[in-house]
Design a protein around this motif. Structure first.
Motif: not given
Lengths: 281, 375, 538
Positions: B345-346, B348-350, B352-353, B356-357, C275, C277, C327, C337, C339-341, C343-345, C347-348, C351-352, C464
């Motif tokens: 998940l780390y 996958l999350g990374a 995404f970031v 996009t960036v 946005i 997420m 970000v 974009e 929204l997607l970024a 969303f990734g955060l 997830l992190i 998990q953290l 979520q």
């Protein structure tokens, strides 16, 4: 630039235009446009308000077939809102808008209005930046607009020619394959005018066409607009009074959402009310 | 900072690459063809003792990637080409999957745990007496096949008809597509819906008479998936390169401008959306027999967003980029969830970031920039 | 040696007593001492005797027994009222009410009770309370006794009525007697009882009247039945009213949670157009902050919770600022974009939290003052935690409105939202404002998380489940309109709860989602759109 020189250049340009524009359009051409009474656009008693602020206030305006009309007015006079009403972007609270005798603009939406023969050029040039110059013209080309047809559409030789001619006309022939986004500001303005021509409209709405243009480009634009009138009607919204003077036959002054004065450029400029609106306060 | 901002500028593929000179597409066809030839050979013809032998597990895994790749190009078609960021495409994927699952459920017949000739096991378990009306007909593949296309297609048609006509765009559209798949997930979790509730549909035995547990069937499914991917790609490529495709991309870049030159934008979007939903449904129908189960979890909004990131990683607006992204991300997922489950998940999350960036045009865009700079 | 002898002796005595059903001790200490060895029948006798004795300590003892807090020491059979803390018992002497040290739970045996005994305990306690100096206690005692009326209690109540001076307590006693009279042989008495009960709303009165009002019921007399039907109908009208009120409250309670979840988004999405997420995960961080605060202050549950409100605001707010700086700021103007970024955060962050706190749910304790019921009347009660959260959400909302409308920061935020370029030209440091605005929205998410920790378990997936809902609330209310968010959140909560009885919880939720999807398609700008040329776009 004086009136005479405009006329001279116009004469030179007119031939190819005429040929280009006279070609019979496809089925989609607005055949039901009936401007037999000599008037192509009827705006009557149009009111648009945003949150209590009246952008248009009982505006009544007629444009004759083949006329070139300049619309001037201070900021917030309602010029752009009027264009929005004509092209279906904004619905008025009140009033009626007819294109010729038979087409009720208020009953149509943007694509239908465009297909009925009204073309619009925006204040800021908006071309499809990721498409090539050629593709931009191809997209604007009058013709069937149904999704199914376009899946299998091929350019006919005739269509290709007409695009090539327009490219020539707007001076972008050597940039045909370039991304439209890579054009200069003036070139984008011209590309947009080219797209407008490809639509073969009966009425053109042109919003500040020479903003950001060099003097040479401005001159060419004036020629082009003058050459278009006659065959079709043109409404130009412009701030640049020199430019207006160079092309205008009839000028309408808008103020606070309604017509303040109408007449030749000299009549209008000598009208005390107009002077007050522009210079007073 | 400035550099990043410039990288961040969204610049879509050059027009030349969209219409002709499709190098990436040729690579895609070549790889797909090679896989379609080699995979069956290495699995069926090479003895298991050989180092070159490809296990059936791997074949199925590759087949699953193929169906994911098909889903990814369906998403790329609407997002990359038309700017519709759908966060609910797995709803169509899952509906196609459920239609296929229903057919395979009916094929089980009396071989189920409860041995009921008509009712699937979960209905017997829930003490249902009769087959619900919408399960009728699914015993025949000739009926199930059109359903695989119709179920997602009709949902997309109904949804898109409302959404595009009322000009819901951008983020709002994304959010309601997400709400759509979320609502479907909640609905499918209910036992009363008659789709197996929580557990979904599973324990499939065979498909069109082929035993699902045999290696040859697995290889066959892989080949069908690869074929579907190739055809789907070709269809999307044709659409993208047609004048229709240019209109669609014009809508993406300047929607109201497209309207003002006379295009009925909502019809184009609707057409594309429905087509894409049907592709996603086909992908789902190919996915289910290979993984052997379909349950409401497939509707989860996170899955849809994950598909979007596959496309973003590979490079949107290219189609082959979507395929590349789907395969790469899923390979990484398969590998990481087995080797370092907590890292997945780390990562996958990374992803995404970072994508996009720093890589808005994905891997394909990055490579193009590199090659462009080199030449 | 002597001790052993004594113990044996005691043992013999007690068994002998049990075997022979020996006469009960007459005094309170004796009764208490007899408790550990008594069987259930004997215990009933002891309770009855204690009630007759009416020793004040007996009430405390009986109440503790009812609470399962009465234990006997294995070593000497001595009985204590206890309070358990992590396996050790804090002992209280039943005779003088003073502390008697501590003991290990294993050294004690609970004085057991069964259902019959518990019923008796309740009635006994009520009889104690009937003589309590506080009239409210007496009234409550009567209500308690009313649930289980027999000849003895009726007699006791009649006696109490003659003594009773307080109007409310008198009324309660009359109601209790009327309930008892419903079973009288004399029709006139029954009729009088029904008339007396007309207008009462308690559940037991309803249950007593209901059989009389039925056609095939126990009442044969027609005029009686008519009276009973009237009385029952009155109760039903009130019941329906309070049920509606309760549904409304549940709706508002759900709505308050939605509003809490959504107002942070209304800032980041509505004002900044971002946005986020990861908003749900920022709420989750807030909830975990509450958990950590309670771990740090295990003996001050309430104080820890109150402190975690500002703490969560800081934690989530700082996380928000970090997200914005690292970000989001690269993605302004590209909502999809973002929204997607983000969303990734999200997830992190999930998990953290799994890595740090384990994937299991944690529970955050509810302080005393937030638990339990607020019994408004017979038919209507509210749970305190929901009441507090409703109030809390309104307070947070009003604070936010104040911040946006009355502070320099708010002014800058609005200026940047309306015209970034102009604001910058006027000397507003837009980057700073962006970061602070994002931090504000995120901080409020954290505060919302603290409130959520009082309603659900705290886990990595907490956020979520709220993300779709809270976006819906913001969009439905009209983006950029805080009051719209409030009304839409509350409205959606109420509609959801109104639908639930008819459709079930899941279908209700689906219906609301479908309604929202349809609504957004009809009116993409929400209930309260921002109007004007700026909002129309160009």
């Amino acid at each position: 630039m004086n009136q005479a020189s405009v006329r001279a250049t116009t004469g030179r340009l007119q031939q190819p235009y005429r040929r280009l524009l006279r070609r019979r359009g496809s089925a989609l051409r607005a055949d039901d446009l009936d401007a037999s009474h000599g008037t192509i656009l009827y705006l009557e008693d149009i009111t648009v308000s945003f949150d209590g602020f009246k952008a248009l206030n009982a505006l009544t305006l007629y444009v004759d077939a083949g006329e070139l009309r300049c619309i001037i007015g201070p900021n917030g006079a309602g010029k752009t809102t009027m264009m929005d009403v004509i092209t279906g972007k904004t619905r008025p609270d009140h009033g009626s808008a007819w294109f010729g005798q038979t087409i009720d603009l208020l009953a149509l939406d943007e694509p239908e209005i465009a297909q009925s023969g009204i073309g619009r050029k925006f204040q800021r040039p908006t071309v499809f930046e990721n498409h090539s110059v050629f593709e931009n013209l191809e997209l604007a080309m009058a013709g069937d607009r149904s999704p199914w047809k376009l899946l299998a559409a091929k350019l006919s030789g005739e269509q290709r020619d007409s695009i090539e001619q327009t490219l020539q006309l707007v001076g972008l022939k050597d940039r045909s394959g370039a991304r439209a986004g890579s054009l200069s500001h003036g070139q984008k303005q011209w590309l947009e005018i080219g797209m407008l021509l490809m639509q073969r409209p009966r009425l053109l709405l042109v919003d500040e066409p020479v903003a950001g243009m060099t003097p040479q480009e401005t001159e060419r634009t004036a020629e082009l607009l003058l050459s278009l009138a006659g065959e079709r009607s043109v409404i130009v919204v412009e701030h640049d009074m020199d430019f207006v003077r160079s092309i205008a036959r009839t000028v309408t002054v808008l103020h606070e959402g309604s017509v303040l004065a109408e007449g030749t450029i000299d009549q209008v400029q000598n009208d005390p009310r107009v002077v007050e609106v522009y210079l007073g306060e | 900072m400035i550099r990043i901002m410039r990288l961040g500028q969204v610049r879509h593929a050059a027009p030349a690459a969209a219409s002709g000179g499709d190098f990436g597409g040729r690579v895609f066809y070549a790889v797909l063809l090679a896989a379609a030839l080699l995979v069956p050979l290495l699995n069926l013809a090479v003895p298991e003792s050989s180092a070159l032998h490809l296990s059936t597990y791997t074949v199925t895994l590759l087949g699953k990637y193929m169906s994911y790749a098909l889903l990814a190009i369906a998403v790329d078609l609407v997002w990359g080409y038309c700017g519709i960021l759908t966060l609910g495409h797995t709803a169509f994927f899952a509906l196609g999957g459920y239609a296929m699952g229903m057919y395979m459920m009916r094929q089980i017949g009396s071989r189920g745990v409860y041995g009921d000739p008509l009712l699937p096991d979960f209905m017997v378990f829930l003490n249902w007496k009769a087959l619900p009306w919408y399960w009728h007909g699914f015993d025949s593949f000739a009926f199930a096949l059109p359903m695989i296309l119709l179920a997602p297609g009709l949902l997309a048609l109904a949804f898109g008809w409302f959404a595009f006509r009322s000009r819901v765009t951008g983020v709002y559209l994304s959010i309601i597509t997400q709400a759509l798949t979320y609502a479907l997930m909640l609905a499918f979790f209910r036992n009363e819906m008659g789709f197996g509730g929580n557990n979904g549909l599973t324990d499939f035995k065979d498909l069109l008479g082929f035993d699902l547990h045999r290696d040859s069937t697995r290889v066959g499914l892989f080949l069908v998936s690869a074929g579907a991917l190739g055809l789907g790609y070709a269809a999307c490529r044709h659409i993208a390169a047609s004048r229709f495709g240019r209109v669609v991309q014009a809508i993406r870049d300047a929607e109201s401008r497209t309207r003002f030159i006379g295009y009925r934008v909502e019809n184009y979007k609707l057409w594309l959306f429905v087509f894409s939903a049907v592709l996603a449904g086909i992908a789902g129908a190919l996915y289910v027999p290979q993984v052997g189960i379909i349950n409401p979890g497939e509707f989860a909004p996170i899955n849809s967003i994950e598909v979007v990131i596959w496309v973003a990683v590979g490079g949107r607006n290219t189609l082959y980029g979507a395929v590349l992204g789907a395969v790469l991300v899923n390979f990484a997922k398969t590998w990481l969830t087995a080797a370092l489950p907590e890292v997945w998940l780390y990562a996958l999350g990374a992803l995404f970031v970072v994508v996009t960036v720093f890589l808005p045009q994905g891997i394909v865009g990055f490579l193009r920039q590199r090659l462009g700079a080199g030449s | 040696m002597l001790l052993v002898l004594l113990a044996l002796c005691l043992l013999w005595m007690s068994t002998a007593r049990a075997d022979d059903a020996a006469p009960l001790p007459v005094d309170f200490p004796g009764l208490v001492a007899a408790l550990p060895q008594a069987d259930f029948a004997a215990k009933q006798a002891i309770v009855t005797r204690m009630t007759e004795l009416h020793v004040p300590q007996a009430r405390v003892l009986l109440a503790a027994w009812l609470d399962n807090r009465l234990e006997s020491r294995r070593s000497d059979g001595k009985v204590f009222v206890v309070e358990e803390h992590d396996g050790t018992l804090v002992l209280v002497d039943p005779f003088d009410g003073k502390g008697a040290g501590e003991g290990a739970a294993d050294d004690f045996e609970r004085v057991r009770s069964n259902n019959a005994l518990r019923k008796l305990l309740k009635v006994s306690i009520a009889q104690f309370d009937l003589k309590d100096p506080d009239p409210r206690v007496r009234a409550a005692a009567v209500r308690q006794m009313r649930r289980d009326l027999d000849e003895d209690t009726v007699t006791a109540l009649r006696a109490a009525l003659t003594q009773e001076k307080d109007g409310r307590a008198q009324h309660e006693i009359r109601v209790a007697l009327a309930v008892s009279d419903l079973g009288a042989g004399d029709a006139a008495v029954r009729l009088a009882a029904v008339r007396a009960l007309d207008g009462e709303t308690a559940a037991d009165v309803y249950n007593a009247l209901k059989p009389l009002a039925q056609d095939s019921g126990t009442e044969s007399d027609a005029s009686m039945r008519a009276a009973a039907i009237g009385a029952v109908r009155h109760i039903e009208v009130w019941r329906n009213f309070y049920e509606a009120l309760e549904t409304l409250f549940f709706g508002l309670s759900l709505g308050s949670v939605l509003v809490l979840a959504a107002i942070g988004l209304a800032i980041t999405f509505g004002v900044m157009g971002v946005i986020n997420m990861a908003h749900g995960e920022l709420m989750m961080l807030g909830a975990y902050t509450a958990y950590v605060m309670q771990q740090l202050m295990p003996h001050h549950v309430g104080a820890a919770l109150l402190l975690s409100v500002p703490a969560a605001f800081l934690v989530s707010g700082l996380a928000g600022v970090a997200i914005e700086r690292t970000v989001v700021r690269y993605l302004y103007g590209r909502p999809l974009e973002t929204l997607l970024a983000t969303f990734g955060l999200s997830l992190i962050m999930q998990q953290l939290v799994r890595s740090v706190f384990s994937p299991l749910n944690r529970s955050v304790a509810t302080p005393e003052w937030m638990s339990g019921l607020w019994q408004v009347n017979d038919l209507f009660s509210l749970t305190w935690n929901r009441v507090y959260i409703l109030v809390f959400s309104l307070v947070v909302f009003l604070l936010l409105v104040l911040i946006l409308n009355r502070t320099p920061l708010g002014l800058k935020v609005r200026a940047v939202a309306q015209n970034r370029g102009m604001a910058r030209a006027m000397g507003v440091r837009t980057e700073r404002v962006d970061a602070l605005t994002f931090g504000l929205g995120s901080g409020i998410a954290g505060v919302a998380g603290v409130a959520l920790s009082q309603l659900t378990n705290v886990g990595p997936n907490l956020g979520q489940s709220y993300i779709v809902d809270s976006f819906m609330v913001v969009v439905f209310g009209g983006v950029g309109n805080l009051w719209g968010t409030l009304i839409s959140g509350m409205g959606l909560g109420v509609v959801n709860k109104l639908l639930e009885p008819y459709a079930g919880a899941v279908i209700a939720k689906i219906l609301v989602l479908v309604f929202l999807i349809m609504f957004i398609q009809r009116r993409p700008r929400g209930l309260f759109p921002q109007k004007g040329r700026a909002a129309e776009g160009t």
